[in-house]
Design a protein around this motif. Structure first.
Motif, short mmCIF file in Angstrom:
data_model
loop_
_atom_site.label_atom_id
_atom_site.label_comp_id
_atom_site.label_asym_id
_atom_site.label_seq_id
_atom_site.Cartn_x
_atom_site.Cartn_y
_atom_site.Cartn_z
N ALA A 40 -21.26 -74.91 5.78
CA ALA A 40 -21.91 -75.81 6.72
C ALA A 40 -21.97 -77.21 6.12
O ALA A 40 -21.90 -77.37 4.90
N PRO A 41 -22.11 -78.22 6.96
CA PRO A 41 -22.17 -79.61 6.47
C PRO A 41 -23.28 -79.79 5.43
O PRO A 41 -24.43 -79.39 5.67
N GLY A 42 -22.92 -80.34 4.29
CA GLY A 42 -23.90 -80.61 3.26
C GLY A 42 -24.33 -79.41 2.45
O GLY A 42 -25.23 -79.50 1.61
N LYS A 43 -23.70 -78.26 2.69
CA LYS A 43 -24.07 -77.04 1.97
C LYS A 43 -22.88 -76.47 1.22
O LYS A 43 -21.73 -76.81 1.50
N GLU A 44 -23.16 -75.58 0.29
CA GLU A 44 -22.10 -74.93 -0.45
C GLU A 44 -21.48 -73.80 0.38
O GLU A 44 -22.10 -73.27 1.29
N ARG A 45 -20.27 -73.46 0.03
CA ARG A 45 -19.60 -72.35 0.69
C ARG A 45 -20.35 -71.06 0.38
O ARG A 45 -20.74 -70.83 -0.76
N GLU A 46 -20.52 -70.22 1.40
CA GLU A 46 -21.25 -68.98 1.19
C GLU A 46 -20.49 -67.79 1.74
O GLU A 46 -19.71 -67.91 2.69
N PHE A 47 -20.74 -66.66 1.14
CA PHE A 47 -20.13 -65.40 1.56
C PHE A 47 -20.68 -64.98 2.91
O PHE A 47 -21.89 -65.10 3.17
N LEU A 86 -24.72 -65.62 18.42
CA LEU A 86 -24.57 -66.79 17.54
C LEU A 86 -25.77 -67.72 17.64
O LEU A 86 -26.39 -67.87 18.70
N LYS A 87 -26.06 -68.33 16.50
CA LYS A 87 -27.19 -69.25 16.37
C LYS A 87 -26.67 -70.61 15.90
O LYS A 87 -25.62 -70.68 15.26
N PRO A 88 -27.42 -71.68 16.15
CA PRO A 88 -26.98 -72.99 15.66
C PRO A 88 -26.74 -73.01 14.15
O PRO A 88 -25.84 -73.72 13.68
N GLU A 89 -27.48 -72.23 13.41
CA GLU A 89 -27.30 -72.20 11.95
C GLU A 89 -26.03 -71.48 11.52
O GLU A 89 -25.69 -71.48 10.33
N ASP A 90 -25.31 -70.91 12.46
CA ASP A 90 -24.00 -70.33 12.17
C ASP A 90 -22.90 -71.39 12.21
O ASP A 90 -21.75 -71.11 11.87
N THR A 91 -23.24 -72.58 12.63
CA THR A 91 -22.27 -73.67 12.68
C THR A 91 -21.74 -73.96 11.28
O THR A 91 -22.50 -74.21 10.35
N ALA A 92 -20.42 -73.92 11.15
CA ALA A 92 -19.78 -74.11 9.84
C ALA A 92 -18.28 -74.04 10.00
O ALA A 92 -17.77 -73.67 11.07
N ILE A 93 -17.59 -74.37 8.94
CA ILE A 93 -16.16 -74.06 8.84
C ILE A 93 -16.06 -72.67 8.24
O ILE A 93 -16.65 -72.41 7.18
N TYR A 94 -15.32 -71.81 8.89
CA TYR A 94 -15.16 -70.43 8.43
C TYR A 94 -13.80 -70.26 7.77
O TYR A 94 -12.77 -70.64 8.34
N TYR A 95 -13.83 -69.69 6.58
CA TYR A 95 -12.64 -69.50 5.78
C TYR A 95 -12.34 -68.02 5.57
O TYR A 95 -13.25 -67.23 5.29
N CYS A 96 -11.09 -67.70 5.67
CA CYS A 96 -10.62 -66.37 5.33
C CYS A 96 -10.18 -66.37 3.87
O CYS A 96 -9.63 -67.37 3.39
#
Length: 120
Positions: A40-47, A86-96
Motif C-alpha cells: 500500500a502507499p507509504g507502507k512496506e510490502r506485506e505477505f 473488499l475493504k478500502p484498506e485492501d487498496t494496494a499493488i498486488y504482486y505475485c
C-alpha cells in the motif's frame, strides 16, 4: 529465469470482489510455492497468501483470512487470488511471487504488480 505476469486488478467498491491471476513462464515450477504480496502507499510490502505445489497447504495473513482464497493451476502455471468482501484498506499493488520453499521470497521471482483500489 521465471517471468510472472499479473492481471485482474482494478477499481471496486467496498464489499465487492476481484479475482487476480498470475501466469508464470520461462521454466518449470514443479515443487515451487506461489504467493501473493501487496504494498500500500507509504507502507512496506506485506505477505497476503501462499500455496504449495500440491495445493494442500495454504497460508493467509490475518488481515485477509476468511475473505481471500488462493488457488493454483499447475497445468497452466497460474496462481489466482479470489478477493471477496473488499475493504478500502485492501487498496494496494498486488504482486505475485514464486519461491522454492516459501521461506525465502526475497530470493524468488516477482511480477510487476497489479493495482487494486477499493473505494469507500
Amino acid at each position: 529465469q521465471v517471468q510472472l505476469v499479473e492481471s485482474g486488478g482494478g477499481l471496486v467498491q467496498t464489499g465487492g470482489s476481484l479475482r487476480l491471476s498470475c501466469v508464470a513462464s520461462g521454466r518449470s515450477l514443479s515443487g515451487y510455492v506461489m504467493g501473493w504480496f501487496r504494498q500500500a502507499p507509504g507502507k512496506e510490502r506485506e505477505f497476503v497468501a501462499s500455496i504449495n505445489w500440491s495445493s494442500r497447504r495454504t497460508y493467509y495473513s490475518d488481515s485477509v483470512k476468511g475473505r481471500f482464497i488462493i488457488t493454483r493451476d499447475n497445468v497452466n502455471a497460474t496462481v489466482y487470488l479470489q478477493m471477496n468482501s473488499l475493504k478500502p484498506e485492501d487498496t494496494a499493488i498486488y504482486y505475485c511471487a514464486v519461491d522454492k520453499s516459501g521461506n525465502n521470497w526475497s530470493n524468488g521471482y516477482w511480477g510487476q504488480g497489479t493495482q487494486v483500489t477499493v473505494s469507500s
